[in-house]
Design a protein around this motif. Structure first.
Motif, mmCIF file in Angstrom:
data_model
loop_
_atom_site.group_PDB
_atom_site.id
_atom_site.type_symbol
_atom_site.label_atom_id
_atom_site.label_comp_id
_atom_site.label_asym_id
_atom_site.label_seq_id
_atom_site.Cartn_x
_atom_site.Cartn_y
_atom_site.Cartn_z
ATOM 1 N N THR A 146 0.814 -1.228 0.056
ATOM 2 C CA THR A 146 -0.102 0.022 0.183
ATOM 3 C C THR A 146 0.881 1.146 -0.026
ATOM 4 O O THR A 146 2.180 1.309 0.655
ATOM 5 N N THR A 147 0.498 2.331 -0.994
ATOM 6 C CA THR A 147 1.364 3.386 -0.810
ATOM 7 C C THR A 147 0.535 4.730 -0.412
ATOM 8 O O THR A 147 -0.714 4.697 -0.338
ATOM 9 N N ASP A 148 1.128 5.493 0.285
ATOM 10 C CA ASP A 148 0.543 6.798 1.059
ATOM 11 C C ASP A 148 0.000 7.692 -0.529
ATOM 12 O O ASP A 148 0.780 8.041 -0.996
ATOM 13 N N PRO A 149 -1.428 7.812 -0.377
ATOM 14 C CA PRO A 149 -1.942 8.716 -1.523
ATOM 15 C C PRO A 149 -1.376 9.743 -1.503
ATOM 16 O O PRO A 149 -1.118 10.532 -2.418
ATOM 17 N N LEU A 180 1.765 10.994 -0.610
ATOM 18 C CA LEU A 180 2.830 10.830 -1.238
ATOM 19 C C LEU A 180 2.780 10.753 -2.725
ATOM 20 O O LEU A 180 3.255 11.258 -3.781
ATOM 21 N N VAL A 181 1.918 9.909 -3.048
ATOM 22 C CA VAL A 181 1.776 9.521 -4.606
ATOM 23 C C VAL A 181 1.296 10.604 -5.466
ATOM 24 O O VAL A 181 2.107 10.966 -6.264
ATOM 25 N N ASP A 196 3.743 12.332 -8.100
ATOM 26 C CA ASP A 196 3.079 12.658 -9.404
ATOM 27 C C ASP A 196 3.267 14.185 -10.177
ATOM 28 O O ASP A 196 3.664 14.196 -11.301
ATOM 29 N N ALA A 218 9.371 2.559 -0.077
ATOM 30 C CA ALA A 218 7.864 3.146 -0.224
ATOM 31 C C ALA A 218 8.083 4.295 -0.833
ATOM 32 O O ALA A 218 6.898 4.417 -1.828
ATOM 33 N N THR A 219 8.894 5.179 -1.040
ATOM 34 C CA THR A 219 8.912 6.510 -1.919
ATOM 35 C C THR A 219 9.159 5.878 -3.286
ATOM 36 O O THR A 219 8.486 6.408 -4.141
ATOM 37 N N ALA A 244 5.953 4.295 -4.684
ATOM 38 C CA ALA A 244 4.803 5.568 -4.806
ATOM 39 C C ALA A 244 5.304 6.148 -6.282
ATOM 40 O O ALA A 244 4.182 6.502 -7.189
ATOM 41 N N LYS A 262 4.354 3.781 -8.931
ATOM 42 C CA LYS A 262 2.617 3.758 -9.035
ATOM 43 C C LYS A 262 2.218 4.958 -10.044
ATOM 44 O O LYS A 262 1.109 4.656 -10.730
#
Ligand SMILES: *Cc1c(COP(=O)(O)O)cnc(C)c1O
Length: 242
Positions: A2-5, A7-8, A12, A48-49, A52, A55
């Motif tokens: 799961t990725t932190d929205p 951060l995503v 982006d 995690a980064t 993201a 993603k």
């Protein structure tokens, strides 16, 4: 994973901004923006980064320490990404770096290191793509083949002729770093010099080197204007490192 929205969303935006600057620099000099690969330099940042950034479509990542890169590459999903070794490679770690199977090693800076990489690559049956790192600015603190003066270029290309015949390695181009504190405009002559050196080497050796890896957060637009095919951008995407 799961990725932190948040951060995503943030990544982006930043990646889109960097891609837009790359595209406008490319178009300004009549280049196809698609001819430039953005390498997101993820050194010091956690998996995690990277996840993201992946993603939102980022595929190429740059790392400068072997142990850190290996740990990240053990994460699920890492095999779908392209990994670049951009940091200095110590000779004693040459075999481990080859074993790690980087898509591209940017930092081959001595014939001796190339020989070690070649020796390690042969039993694997793989050909390891590499770039030759050049110090074209003359700054003392920079590693790389010494290439600040045109007078050095002939001898250097002779060395590369030997290096280019090593089995198990495939030289695909050159890499450089501009001195600290330069910006888009002040770094451009340095990048132009690398492009000229690459053109001369290709002509002399009768080879095609498609890759010019140059440009970081402070100067990537200037690098694209001077022909960079790969830019290595960390802070503009991920923020300052700790
Ligand atoms: C850290 C690093 C980069 C990225 O630098 P930023 O200033 O964060 O964009 C690029 N290339 C190399 C070789 C690096 O070590």
């Amino acid at each position: 994973m799961t990725t932190d929205p948040k951060l995503v969303h943030q990544l982006d935006g930043r990646i889109a901004e960097v891609r837009e600057r790359i595209a406008s620099a490319a178009v300004a000099v009549g280049r196809d923006p698609e001819s430039v690969t953005l390498i997101a330099v993820s050194k010091t940042h956690p998996w995690a980064t990277i996840a993201a950034a992946a993603k939102v479509g980022q595929r190429d990542f740059g790392e400068n320490r072997l142990e850190e890169a290996l740990a990240k590459r053990r994460e699920p999903g890492a095999a779908d990404l392209r990994w670049h070794m951009i940091g200095h490679v110590q000779s004693r770690k040459a075999a481990a770096v080859v074993e790690a199977g980087f898509d591209l090693i940017h930092s081959v800076d001595t014939l001796r290191l190339a020989e070690r990489l070649s020796r390690a690559a042969q039993p694997t049956g793989r050909t390891q793509p590499v770039l030759l790192e050049c110090n074209v600015s003359g700054e003392d603190s920079k590693s790389g083949f010494v290439a600040a003066n045109h007078a050095d270029w002939s001898a250097l290309i002779d060395t590369w002729s030997t290096l280019g015949r090593l089995p198990g390695l495939s030289v695909v181009g050159l890499m450089t770093m501009a001195p600290w504190g330069t910006d888009d405009e002040t770094a451009r002559p340095i990048f132009a010099r690398l492009r000229e050196l690459s053109a001369l080497a290709q002509a002399r050796l009768g080879l095609v080197w498609p890759v010019l890896s140059m440009g970081m957060t402070d100067d990537y637009a200037g690098a694209v204007r001077e022909g960079a095919t790969h830019v290595r951008v960390g802070r503009a995407i991920f923020g300052d490192r700790g």
